[in-house]
Design a protein around this motif. Structure first.
Motif, PDB file in Angstrom:
ATOM      1  N   ALA A 292       1.358  -1.170   0.323  1.00  0.00           N
ATOM      2  CA  ALA A 292       0.077  -0.644   0.071  1.00  0.00           C
ATOM      3  C   ALA A 292       0.864   1.381  -0.055  1.00  0.00           C
ATOM      4  N   GLY A 293       2.440   1.025   0.650  1.00  0.00           N
ATOM      5  CA  GLY A 293       2.815   2.039   0.233  1.00  0.00           C
ATOM      6  C   GLY A 293       3.779   2.890  -0.893  1.00  0.00           C
ATOM      7  N   GLY A 294       3.876   1.704  -1.571  1.00  0.00           N
ATOM      8  CA  GLY A 294       5.031   1.522  -2.549  1.00  0.00           C
ATOM      9  C   GLY A 294       5.665   0.427  -3.037  1.00  0.00           C
TER      10      GLY A 294
ATOM     11  N   PRO B  68       7.994   7.102  -6.788  1.00  0.00           N
ATOM     12  CA  PRO B  68       7.108   7.126  -5.575  1.00  0.00           C
ATOM     13  C   PRO B  68       6.095   7.725  -5.829  1.00  0.00           C
ATOM     14  N   SER B  69       5.831   8.348  -6.696  1.00  0.00           N
ATOM     15  CA  SER B  69       5.054   9.487  -6.515  1.00  0.00           C
ATOM     16  C   SER B  69       4.151   9.190  -6.975  1.00  0.00           C
TER      17      SER B  69
ATOM     18  N   ARG C 194       8.897   6.521   4.367  1.00  0.00           N
ATOM     19  CA  ARG C 194       9.136   5.487   3.673  1.00  0.00           C
ATOM     20  C   ARG C 194      10.415   5.971   2.509  1.00  0.00           C
ATOM     21  N   ARG C 195       9.607   7.453   1.311  1.00  0.00           N
ATOM     22  CA  ARG C 195      10.643   8.133   0.801  1.00  0.00           C
ATOM     23  C   ARG C 195      12.255   8.434   1.697  1.00  0.00           C
ATOM     24  N   GLN C 196      11.882   9.326   2.943  1.00  0.00           N
ATOM     25  CA  GLN C 196      12.864   9.166   3.886  1.00  0.00           C
ATOM     26  C   GLN C 196      14.071   8.385   3.861  1.00  0.00           C
TER      27      GLN C 196
END
Length: 474
Positions: A229-231, A248-249, A262-264
């Motif tokens: 659900a978060g990629g 990611p976007s 999560r990107r961080q």
């Protein structure tokens, strides 16, 4: 057609053409139209006009052209043993890879739920034409006709640097931007520069098949992780990765957006394990639902993210114009590599796009698209909830497509073929999955090119077709 007939030898030098009256009658056009066309061909040297006689193919029309030698046997009919075995010499066989396919006649079909195409009725053609006229004027024409060698048009680069990238939170100097022939060209350049057989590449599953195919031509160490659900997950399964490909976007194709936390975490992982992130921000202008999320590149502090963007998705796919952002040493090498491939994208096209952005037409168009897409996004969501409840979730980013999970027994490839006969275009999802036995019950529905009033009946028809496929035979 006349020029083609002359150059192919069907109308040899000296042959007469039908009279203007006879040609007009045959083609059912005005006699003046034929007179004008014939006169243009006289001016161009293909025809000569003989007083009171008519028009003839010019005697010297083939002067300076080399005639191909007559072949006793066409190449296609040469016995196999006498022709070179070209296939034995192929180093790679990209034609055998699985690719996304789109019907060529999709515009003529009533329900084109096709992804990645544009609604040309929305495009500001007059404004694009005006920018083209400016570029073809004497002042600018001199600037765009010389060989730029490895350089890009400074007008477009400046507009990307100061106008497009800040929207995604990205800052870059002109020397950190490279113009490409679309995002795919950017990915090919990156793979050519970086990937070696010993490199491990990680991407999500399902994921962008063209990058997966590209990576598999360069290395046998491609690893895919099931998207959640978060990629793309960020955990120990990334260990050993040299390069990580992410969207990611707006994850391709499931449309989920990677949370900032999560990107961080992904950036921290890349720094700690010394790997490079390739960010494909393929629909940067399609965020019209939620607050804009910054690109992963905007959070990059040590140059580990290579950002790939596209103008083709926003303007029109046939434009084939994109760009990438990376550190200066990377861009310098990519520029030198690109010079060996194609020198640079056409400068005229670059300048037209640059003016289109600089004069505000791009902003106006993006706002118009946002309103239209948001309306179609809502209509799609309502229609899917009504006719195919529980099969999809409305993309929180916006975008231009829905990712649909059908019943477990559904064969979306067969469904797509059946739907095409009913005038309905959809994209089977199996091509996006890695492995020899991908799930076949997923498919993608695009809404960038379908008229509002066609969405509801199209989804209803699709639901009926799915019901037919699930119904056991009598």
């Amino acid at each position: 057609m006349i020029v083609d007939a002359v150059l192919s030898g069907q109308l040899p030098p000296g042959d007469p053409l039908p009279s203007c009256r006879a040609m007009a009658k045959r083609l059912r056009v005005s006699r003046n139209t034929v007179v004008y066309a014939y006169q243009r061909l006289v001016d161009d040297g293909f025809l000569v006009a003989r007083e009171r006689s008519g028009f003839y193919v010019a005697d010297d029309v083939m002067q300076g052209r080399v005639q191909p030698p007559a072949r006793e046997t066409p190449i296609s009919e040469i016995p196999a043993g006498d022709a070179p075995d070209m296939e034995r010499r192929f180093r790679i066989r990209p034609s055998r890879q699985q690719n996304i396919r789109k019907p060529k006649d999709w515009r003529s079909l009533p329900y084109p739920f096709i992804y990645g195409q544009t609604d040309t009725t929305l495009f500001p053609l007059a404004e694009w034409r005006d920018c083209s006229r400016q570029v073809l004027g004497r002042r600018m024409f001199d600037e765009v006709t010389h060989d730029m060698l490895g350089e890009d048009d400074p007008v477009l680069v400046e507009q990307i640097r100061t106008h497009l990238l800040p929207r995604r939170g990205v800052t870059a100097s002109a020397g950190e931007i490279l113009i490409t022939l679309g995002a795919q060209n950017a990915l090919y350049l990156l793979a050519s520069l970086f990937l070696q057989p010993s490199d491990t590449v990680v991407m999500a599953d399902p994921g962008y098949p063209d990058f997966r195919n590209l990576a598999q031509l360069r290395t046998n160490r491609l690893r895919t992780l099931a998207v959640d659900a978060g990629g793309l997950p960020v955990d120990g399964r990334l260990d050993g990765a040299d390069y990580i490909f992410v969207t990611p976007s707006h994850h391709f194709p499931t449309t989920v957006t990677m949370p900032l936390a999560r990107r961080q975490a992904l950036l921290d992982y890349a720094t700690e394990h010394d790997c490079i992130l390739i960010e494909d921000d393929y629909e940067p202008e399609a965020n019209y639902v939620a607050e804009p999320t910054p690109a992963l590149k905007s959070m990059d502090r040590d140059g580990r993210v290579i950002y790939v963007g596209s103008l083709s998705k926003t303007l029109f796919p046939g434009l084939r114009l994109g760009y990438l952002v990376a550190s200066r040493p990377v861009v310098d090498e990519l520029r030198a590599l690109r010079r060996l491939m194609l020198r640079h994208p056409p400068t005229e096209v670059q300048r037209i796009a640059g003016l289109f952005i600089a004069q505000g037409h791009h902003d106006t168009y993006v706002k118009r698209l946002g309103k239209t897409y948001k309306r179609r996004w809502r209509l799609m969501s309502e229609a899917l909830d009504r006719h195919l409840p529980g099969t999809s979730q409305a993309p929180g980013f916006g975008g231009t497509s829905f990712w649909v999970e059908g019943p477990a027994e559904l064969d979306a490839d067969a469904l797509a073929e059946r739907a095409l006969h009913e005038g309905l275009v959809l994209e089977p999802g199996s091509v996006n999955f890695a492995g020899d036995r991908p799930p076949r019950n997923f498919f993608r529905l695009g809404f960038s090119s379908i008229a509002d009033e066609k969405i509801e009946p199209g989804i209803a028809k699709l639901a009926a077709l799915i019901g037919e496929q699930r119904r056991p035979p009598r």
